[in-house]
Every structure is written in structure tokens, then in C-alpha cells.
Scaffold this active site. Structure first.
Site, mmCIF file in Angstrom:
data_model
loop_
_atom_site.group_PDB
_atom_site.id
_atom_site.type_symbol
_atom_site.label_atom_id
_atom_site.label_comp_id
_atom_site.label_asym_id
_atom_site.label_seq_id
_atom_site.Cartn_x
_atom_site.Cartn_y
_atom_site.Cartn_z
ATOM 1 N N GLY A 56 -8.695 3.241 10.635
ATOM 2 C CA GLY A 56 -9.246 1.996 10.103
ATOM 3 C C GLY A 56 -9.031 1.773 8.629
ATOM 4 N N THR A 57 -8.201 2.591 7.983
ATOM 5 C CA THR A 57 -8.024 2.438 6.532
ATOM 6 C C THR A 57 -7.442 1.079 6.162
ATOM 7 O OG1 THR A 57 -5.926 3.630 6.758
ATOM 8 C CG2 THR A 57 -7.810 4.885 5.973
ATOM 9 N N GLY A 58 -6.378 0.661 6.869
ATOM 10 C CA GLY A 58 -5.738 -0.609 6.528
ATOM 11 C C GLY A 58 -6.643 -1.801 6.740
ATOM 12 N N CYS A 59 -7.319 -1.825 7.879
ATOM 13 C CA CYS A 59 -8.250 -2.920 8.173
ATOM 14 C C CYS A 59 -9.363 -2.970 7.127
ATOM 15 C CB CYS A 59 -8.872 -2.728 9.549
ATOM 16 S SG CYS A 59 -7.692 -2.608 10.904
ATOM 17 N N THR A 107 -9.029 9.042 9.117
ATOM 18 C CA THR A 107 -8.561 7.873 8.365
ATOM 19 C C THR A 107 -8.339 6.668 9.272
ATOM 20 O OG1 THR A 107 -6.274 8.653 8.584
ATOM 21 C CG2 THR A 107 -7.473 9.294 6.583
ATOM 22 N N LYS A 124 0.833 -1.193 0.000
ATOM 23 C CA LYS A 124 0.000 0.000 0.000
ATOM 24 C C LYS A 124 0.875 1.254 0.000
ATOM 25 C CE LYS A 124 -1.933 -1.576 3.701
ATOM 26 N NZ LYS A 124 -2.787 -1.862 4.886
#
Length: 265
Positions: free
Chosen positions: A208-211, A206, A175
Site C-alpha cells: 500500500g505504499t504507492g496508494c 510495504t 517515486k
């Protein structure tokens, strides 16, 4: 009618923006029946993580087997797994249950800087879980930690993706959101690179973006998409969720998992 089913194995976020809660919201928003196995409890909010309670590995295993052996599963997403004991037990369960569509988000450190994976558990993550993964989704910091390579451009992302592929997963998604400019994510399948450019939305919200991105990939895979298509569709979903980020709390608010269904204007 066959209902697609997805299971998240991760940590609980008491503020609802990341972790298990983000995964369940994402699965639901994308039309997938959502199940969970809680690997850790956290006391956290938009300002940071205050405390972590790790779940006994055997109980994590019981949760996984309870739902898989009854309801079944079409894809699994793993997130915060805390320690080597949990990683070992989860890996054994995935192998014993014959689950092949596994999206591994190698969560290591929270956005607020709190360590979510013990340093001595990184070897277990790489040796036990990565070889079982259909897709891994590290951010730039995680990719750098796993490979020892400093990442400053797209070419660096490609070099890192090749190194990560050698650790066993079938696909690697690096990412690129932490680089300057518009965010480009990179997918590597062992032979070809696929770039997914995006638009950067200037938002403080932002959390929680990765989850959310990883669970969106798992959701689309559960629905039958190829990995290449699942990553592209997940990119569109997370971009919209960031654009609709919610100004909640006194810190970094969550992305809006249901941005396609309603707004607050």
C-alpha cells in the site's frame, strides 16, 4: 468550520492494506473527510491478488456524481481504474464537474505482479486522464512503461519527469523507492526539479505504499497545501507508515496508516 473533503476513485483491496481502504485510512489519519467511488473489487491478501471484478463504468460515474454533487470535494485521488471504459467515464466526470485538484496514481501492476490496468488502456490513461491531473505519481516501473526509458539513477528520473510532463499533467512526481540506497522522490513542475530525500526502512511490510503516498498528497492539497509542500508532507507520512509496518498475514504486510496515533508495542 470548513471540513476538507477528498474522494478516492480506485479499486477495493479486501485485505485493507492498499487501494480504496488505504486511501480512506490516509485521508482520515490526515484530518480529511474521506469519500470513495469503487472502480473494481479485488480478492487479495498479503500474498497477492486472487481475482478482480471490474465495476461498470456508468456505476463508477454514479458514485462520483452522487458524492460530489451533494457533499462536494476539495481534491480527488485516482488509483486502479482497470480499463479504458472506466478511465474515459472518470475523465469525463472530472471535466464536467470542474474538478481541478486531481492526483493520479497510474496503477498498472500489483506488488505481486498481477496486472491491474489492461495493456490497451494505457493510451486512455495518458490521453484522457493525464491532461486533467494536477499531479501524477508513477513509480519507476510505471514511469519506464509510460516513457520507454530505463531508469537507473536520479538523472534518469529527471529525464523521465520531463517526458511525463509533456503528456499533460501540471506536476510530475517520480517515486525513487525502487532504486538502491536511500529513496529520493522527484517533483517536476515544468521548470524546476525538487528532490525529496528519505530514509530507507528495511521492512517486509510495504503493502500500500504507492496508494498511501498519493492519497496523502491529495489530503494535504485538500487541506490547502501547495503541491510542493503536499509532496514533502506526504513523504514524511509514508516514511513513518513504512517504519511502523504491520506484520500481518503470511506475506507482505501493510504499512501502518495510523502510526502517528498508536502502536502495538
Amino acid at each position: 468550520m470548513k471540513v476538507p473533503r477528498a474522494l478516492t476513485i480506485a479499486g477495493s483491496d479486501s485485505s485493507g492494506g492498499a487501494g480504496i481502504q488505504a486511501d480512506l485510512k490516509t485521508f482520515s489519519a490526515l484530518g480529511v473527510y474521506a469519500m470513495s467511488a469503487v472502480a473494481a473489487l479485488t480478492a487479495q491478501n498479503t500474498l497477492g491478488v486472487d481475482a478482480i471484478l471490474e465495476i461498470d463504468p456508468d456505476f463508477v460515474s454514479l458514485q462520483i456524481r452522487s458524492v460530489v454533487l451533494d457533499i462536494g470535494v476539495d481534491a480527488v485521488k485516482t488509483g486502479m481504474l482497470c480499463n479504458a471504459g472506466i478511465i474515459s467515464k472518470v475523465s469525463s466526470d472530472l471535466r464536467d464537474l470542474g474538478i481541478e485538484k486531481v492526483v493520479v496514481d497510474p496503477v498498472m501492476i500489483s506488488k505481486s505482479g498481477v496486472r491491474l490496468l489492461k495493456e490497451n488502456a494505457i493510451d486512455a490513461l495518458v490521453s484522457k486522464l493525464f491532461p486533467l491531473a494536477l499531479v501524477i505519481t508513477p513509480n519507476l516501473d510505471e514511469a519506464a512503461t509510460l516513457t520507454g526509458v530505463r531508469i537507473e539513477c536520479l538523472d534518469d528520473m529527471k529525464r523521465v519527469a520531463v517526458k511525463l510532463k509533456q503528456l499533460g499533467p501540471k506536476y510530475v512526481v517520480v517515486k525513487g523507492g525502487h532504486l538502491q540506497g536511500n529513496p529520493t522522490d522527484l517533483l517536476y513542475d515544468g521548470r524546476n526539479f525538487h528532490e525529496y530525500p528519505g530514509i530507507r526502512h528495511q521492512s517486509l511490510h510495504t503493502h500500500g505504499t504507492g496508494c498511501t503516498f498519493a492519497s496523502a498528497i491529495a489530503a494535504f492539497i485538500a487541506r490547502g497545501s501547495s503541491v510542493e509542500d503536499a509532496v514533502g508532507r506526504a513523504k514524511i507520512f509514508i516514511t513513518g507508515a513504512i517504519a511502523g509496518g504491520l506484520a500481518l498475514g503470511r506475506g507482505q504486510g501493510p504499512v501502518h496508516h495510523f502510526h502517528e496515533f498508536y502502536d502495538f508495542e
